[in-house]
Design a protein around this motif. Structure first.
Motif, PDB file in Angstrom:
ATOM      1  N   VAL A  92       0.855  -1.184   0.000  1.00  6.48           N
ATOM      2  CA  VAL A  92       0.000   0.000   0.000  1.00  6.48           C
ATOM      3  C   VAL A  92       0.890   1.233   0.000  1.00  6.48           C
ATOM      4  N   THR A  93       0.528   2.212  -0.806  1.00  7.18           N
ATOM      5  CA  THR A  93       1.377   3.395  -0.967  1.00  7.18           C
ATOM      6  C   THR A  93       0.879   4.553  -0.119  1.00  7.18           C
ATOM      7  N   HIS A  94       1.778   5.107   0.677  1.00 10.71           N
ATOM      8  CA  HIS A  94       1.485   6.303   1.472  1.00 10.71           C
ATOM      9  C   HIS A  94       2.218   7.477   0.824  1.00 10.71           C
ATOM     10  N   VAL A 149       1.631   6.183   9.594  1.00 10.19           N
ATOM     11  CA  VAL A 149       1.497   4.843  10.166  1.00 10.19           C
ATOM     12  C   VAL A 149       1.405   3.867   9.003  1.00 10.19           C
ATOM     13  N   ALA A 150       2.354   2.953   8.929  1.00  8.11           N
ATOM     14  CA  ALA A 150       2.439   2.053   7.788  1.00  8.11           C
ATOM     15  C   ALA A 150       2.686   0.632   8.267  1.00  8.11           C
ATOM     16  N   ASN A 151       2.245  -0.308   7.481  1.00 11.92           N
ATOM     17  CA  ASN A 151       2.489  -1.712   7.770  1.00 11.92           C
ATOM     18  C   ASN A 151       3.744  -2.186   7.053  1.00 11.92           C
ATOM     19  N   ILE A 152       4.275  -3.277   7.553  1.00 13.53           N
ATOM     20  CA  ILE A 152       5.420  -3.897   6.894  1.00 13.53           C
ATOM     21  C   ILE A 152       5.031  -4.212   5.448  1.00 13.53           C
ATOM     22  N   ASN A 173       5.707   5.299  11.735  1.00 15.23           N
ATOM     23  CA  ASN A 173       5.507   4.362  12.841  1.00 15.23           C
ATOM     24  C   ASN A 173       6.127   4.822  14.157  1.00 15.23           C
ATOM     25  N   GLN A 174       5.829   6.058  14.508  1.00 13.56           N
ATOM     26  CA  GLN A 174       6.153   6.527  15.862  1.00 13.56           C
ATOM     27  C   GLN A 174       5.535   5.574  16.879  1.00 13.56           C
ATOM     28  N   ASN A 175       6.288   5.292  17.934  1.00 13.94           N
ATOM     29  CA  ASN A 175       5.742   4.514  19.049  1.00 13.94           C
ATOM     30  C   ASN A 175       4.968   5.480  19.943  1.00 13.94           C
ATOM     31  N   PHE A 176       3.649   5.373  19.922  1.00 15.89           N
ATOM     32  CA  PHE A 176       2.833   6.356  20.629  1.00 15.89           C
ATOM     33  C   PHE A 176       2.857   6.166  22.150  1.00 15.89           C
TER      34      PHE A 176
END
Ligand code: NAG
Ligand code: NAG
Ligand code: CU
Length: 186
Positions: free
Chosen positions: A42-44, A61-64, A143-146
């Motif tokens: 998927v493209t961000h 926020v992105a997936n592997i 993918n910041q760790n919130f």
């Protein structure tokens, strides 16, 4: 690109739904898995220079397996990878780097794409020293760790205190390629 991706995902989900409905009149263990399945890569889209010295969006926020595609507006931006601890300088000699993308008007004809390989935060900045882009807020994160104090605002605050930016030694860690939608406005 966003519209295309959404349409593509919708089509993919619709296809899964149809095939699931046709083959499985009652819920099966395969049903939920099929719905969770997503199109690979998927493209961000992230736009460098939208709204001034800024990446938009700047908190992705992105997936592997997803791809982040950087577009460039005027005037002359780059994207480079740093660590959280040391803003505005390359994370190491393999930091990704798009190179500079001088853009007199509109969008640059090229984009830079990186692939998200894991769930660790990825910190990025514009390494343009003329105008101190990183120090002035041109930075972002994937993918910041919130649940961590390592926030984008903390990164930017530390960036503002750095004297200057350093570009990675070479272009790489991603792909410079033709802009798929060069006339698209942002
Ligand atoms: C873009 O910025 C880089 C880094 O400051 C500089 O070396 C390059 O000459 C600039 N390109 C243009 C066309 O202004
Ligand atoms: C993902 O892995 C590829 C292949 O090893 C690498 O070129 C790329 O830089 C990695 N992406 C990031 C964001 O580090
Ligand atoms: Cu910049």
């Amino acid at each position: 690109m966003v519209a295309f991706s959404s349409a593509f995902i919708s089509a993919a989900v619709a296809a899964l739904y149809v095939s699931g409905a046709a083959s499985a009149p009652t819920p099966s263990t395969n049903g939920p898995a099929a719905v969770v399945a997503r199109a690979p890569g998927v493209t961000h889209t992230v736009v460098a220079g939208l709204g001034g010295l800024h990446f938009d969006p700047e908190n992705v926020v992105a997936n592997i397996g997803d791809v982040v595609e950087y577009h460039y507006l005027p005037m002359n931006h780059s994207v480079a990878q740093s660590s959280f601890a040391k803003p505005c300088v390359p994370i190491n000699n393999n930091a990704f780097f798009s190179g500079f993308m001088p853009t007199p008007s509109g969008q640059n004809p090229n984009v830079f794409t990186i692939t998200v390989n894991d769930t660790q935060p990825i910190w990025f900045y514009c390494s343009q020293t003329k105008g101190s882009h990183c120090q002035n807020g041109m930075a972002g994160v994937i993918n910041q760790n919130f649940n961590s104090p390592n926030t984008l605002s903390a990164y930017k605050a530390a960036a503002a205190l750095t004297g200057t930016s350093i570009s990675p030694p070479r272009i790489g860690g991603g792909v410079v390629g033709p802009n798929p939608n060069p006339l698209g406005g942002f």
